[in-house]
Design an enzyme around this catalytic site. Structure first.
Site, short mmCIF file in Angstrom:
data_model
loop_
_atom_site.label_atom_id
_atom_site.label_comp_id
_atom_site.label_asym_id
_atom_site.label_seq_id
_atom_site.Cartn_x
_atom_site.Cartn_y
_atom_site.Cartn_z
N CYS A 3 0.87 -1.19 0.00
CA CYS A 3 0.00 0.00 0.00
C CYS A 3 0.90 1.23 0.00
CB CYS A 3 -0.99 -0.03 1.16
SG CYS A 3 -0.24 0.04 2.80
N ARG A 9 -3.47 -0.45 5.45
CA ARG A 9 -4.05 -1.56 4.70
C ARG A 9 -3.16 -2.80 4.62
NH1 ARG A 9 -5.30 2.19 -0.37
NH2 ARG A 9 -3.35 3.06 0.48
N ASP A 119 -8.51 3.90 0.90
CA ASP A 119 -7.46 4.35 1.82
C ASP A 119 -8.12 4.91 3.08
OD1 ASP A 119 -5.41 5.55 3.14
OD2 ASP A 119 -4.66 6.68 1.42
P1 4NP Z 1 -1.85 2.88 3.90
O1 4NP Z 1 -2.51 4.28 4.36
O2 4NP Z 1 -1.27 3.13 2.53
O3 4NP Z 1 -2.99 1.94 3.87
O4 4NP Z 1 -0.80 2.56 4.94
C1 4NP Z 1 -1.83 5.48 4.37
C2 4NP Z 1 -1.01 5.79 5.44
C3 4NP Z 1 -0.36 7.02 5.45
C4 4NP Z 1 -0.53 7.90 4.41
C5 4NP Z 1 -1.33 7.58 3.32
C6 4NP Z 1 -1.99 6.36 3.32
N1 4NP Z 1 0.13 9.16 4.44
O5 4NP Z 1 -0.10 9.98 3.52
O6 4NP Z 1 0.91 9.43 5.36
#
Ligand code: 4NP
Length: 151
Positions: A3, A9, A119
């Site tokens: 991810c 995720r 997300d």
């Molecule tokens: P992930 O979610 O990709 O599911 O871990 C996110 C976690 C952090 C960020 C974006 C998505 N961020 O922009 O910091």
């Protein structure tokens, strides 16, 4: 399991898949990573940990890491949680990109629909519940599809 941040995720996907591997006595290796470096070294998001704990999936010891091109050599399959992640993986991999290895994770649950796991980063606790449910159903499909194959 890839991810963006490797804190919301893909840690859930890694945790669920590791549990299923154990239950089904599979000799698969699974790991997760993020395309971005913002959260490297951090544990999964508290809401990801909370929903996993509810289903006895312990992800508390995971630490975020960034996706690296070498992952193409190490893994037979690279599942991207979303389309943006898949585009970044493609870009980062450059000539190492192997389209036979990379797929959108949700295409295992909804074939050819090219859906993304939403997300939940800016969301609320209930968004993590939805994400868990989607990831769990997809992991069940993946195990059913590949468990009879020898690697
Ligand atoms: P992930 O979610 O990709 O599911 O871990 C996110 C976690 C952090 C960020 C974006 C998505 N961020 O922009 O910091």
């Amino acid at each position: 399991m890839v991810c963006l941040g490797n804190i919301c995720r893909s840690p859930i996907a890694e945790g669920i898949m590791k549990n299923m591997i154990q239950i089904n006595h599979l000799n698969w290796m699974v790991d997760s990573a993020g395309t971005e470096s913002y959260h490297v070294g951090e544990p999964p998001h508290p809401y990801s940990q909370k929903i996993c704990q509810k289903y006895h999936v312990d992800i508390s010891q995971q630490k975020a890491r960034q996706f690296v091109v070498e992952d193409f050599k190490l893994f037979d399959k690279i599942y991207c949680m979303s389309k943006d992640v898949m585009n970044i993986v493609k870009h980062q991999a450059g000539s190492s990109f192997d389209e036979n290895k990379v797929s959108l994770f949700l295409n295992e649950l909804y074939p050819s629909e090219n859906r993304s796991v939403p997300d939940p980063w800016y969301g609320e606790e209930e968004d993590y519940v939805i994400v868990y449910d989607l990831i769990n159903k997809t992991c069940e499909k993946i195990v059913a599809k590949y468990k009879s194959e020898l690697f």
